[in-house]
Design a protein around this motif. Structure first.
Motif, PDB file in Angstrom:
ATOM      1  N   LYS A   1      -1.543   5.062   8.256  1.00 51.99           N
ATOM      2  CA  LYS A   1      -2.192   5.896   7.109  1.00 51.99           C
ATOM      3  C   LYS A   1      -2.228   7.549   7.120  1.00 51.99           C
ATOM      4  O   LYS A   1      -1.687   7.937   6.167  1.00 51.99           O
ATOM      5  CB  LYS A   1      -3.538   5.315   6.778  1.00 51.99           C
TER       6      LYS A   1
ATOM      7  N   ASN B   1       0.811  -1.170  -0.085  1.00 55.26           N
ATOM      8  CA  ASN B   1       0.105   0.024  -0.004  1.00 55.26           C
ATOM      9  C   ASN B   1       0.801   1.343  -0.131  1.00 55.26           C
ATOM     10  O   ASN B   1       0.338   2.389   0.287  1.00 55.26           O
ATOM     11  CB  ASN B   1      -0.932  -0.104   1.058  1.00 55.26           C
TER      12      ASN B   1
ATOM     13  N   ASP C   1      -3.219   5.768   1.031  1.00 56.06           N
ATOM     14  CA  ASP C   1      -4.613   5.691   0.526  1.00 56.06           C
ATOM     15  C   ASP C   1      -5.014   4.476   0.426  1.00 56.06           C
ATOM     16  O   ASP C   1      -4.821   3.533  -0.571  1.00 56.06           O
ATOM     17  CB  ASP C   1      -4.699   6.237  -1.084  1.00 56.06           C
TER      18      ASP C   1
ATOM     19  N   TRP D   1      -3.045   0.800  12.104  1.00 53.25           N
ATOM     20  CA  TRP D   1      -3.130   1.007  10.572  1.00 53.25           C
ATOM     21  C   TRP D   1      -3.544   2.523  10.325  1.00 53.25           C
ATOM     22  O   TRP D   1      -3.285   3.408   9.410  1.00 53.25           O
ATOM     23  CB  TRP D   1      -4.153   0.329   9.915  1.00 53.25           C
TER      24      TRP D   1
END
Length: 209
Positions: A55, A30, A61, A51
């Motif tokens: 992020k 990711n 994203d 997470w």
């Protein structure tokens, strides 16, 4: 002491390397380039909070819920295929606690599904009077919510509970709950500051009831 409460990852099972491997793989997929020791800084916390933080920090994203589901599936698959045993001394400690009549709880940041899979694989699920996941409380470690909830369900005052932890966040949660905390120095859990624990050990067998 009237009750003994276990963390799970890094205390009952050496699962931190598994968590690190899956999380590093998904982070890379990711677009997250992890800094050295970054995952270690989240040991003991809930995966959803980890997470969400990653992020935001990396401006990535992805959908947190989707990633959580994928991570959990990978971890459960690995656990199913691996022939793992509890950390040395855990079975004996559980037996000692039962023999002495102490109430036994478990408070883990892992998901309900992963906790159930581990305890079932080790055939020790019936040893615990109360089992709680971080999913089942408002705030995960280092907040004291999970340990306070376990104590409440055990019917024991926090000051009469002892917690066994391997992570800095977990030690903080136990201390903020008003409990005695034993810090287990587990090299597989990375560099963890256990200085706030009341006692530090390097071997589960060092705990005598």
């Amino acid at each position: 002491m009237k009750a003994f409460i276990f963390d799970m990852d890094g205390v009952i099972i050496n699962s931190e390397p598994l968590h690190f491997a899956v999380e590093a793989e998904l982070a890379k997929e990711n677009g997250i380039i992890l800094k050295e020791g970054e995952l270690e800084s989240y040991v003991g916390t809930r995966a959803d909070e980890m997470w969400s933080s990653l992020k935001a920090a990396h401006q990535a994203d992805f959908d947190v819920d989707t990633l959580l589901k994928e991570a959990n599936e990978k971890k459960l698959a690995y656990l199913h295929d691996a022939n793992m045993e509890p950390i040395d001394g855990i079975r004996e400690l559980l037996e000692q606690l039962k023999e002495k009549g102490y109430k036994i709880g478990l408070g883990s940041s892992s998901t309900v599904a992963f906790i159930d899979a581990v305890l079932t694989a080790f055939s020790i699920k019936d040893q615990f009077d109360v089992v709680l996941s971080g999913e089942q409380v408002a705030k995960g470690k280092p907040a004291p919510d999970i340990y306070l909830a376990v104590a409440d369900r055990l019917g024991v005052s926090p000051q009469n509970c002892t917690v066994l932890e391997d992570a800095a966040h977990g030690v903080q949660a136990g201390k903020e709950a008003g409990m005695t905390v034993i810090g287990y120095v587990n090299p597989y859990s990375g560099n963890q500051d256990l200085s706030k624990a009341d006692l530090r050990i390097e071997d589960i067998a060092a705990i005598t009831i």
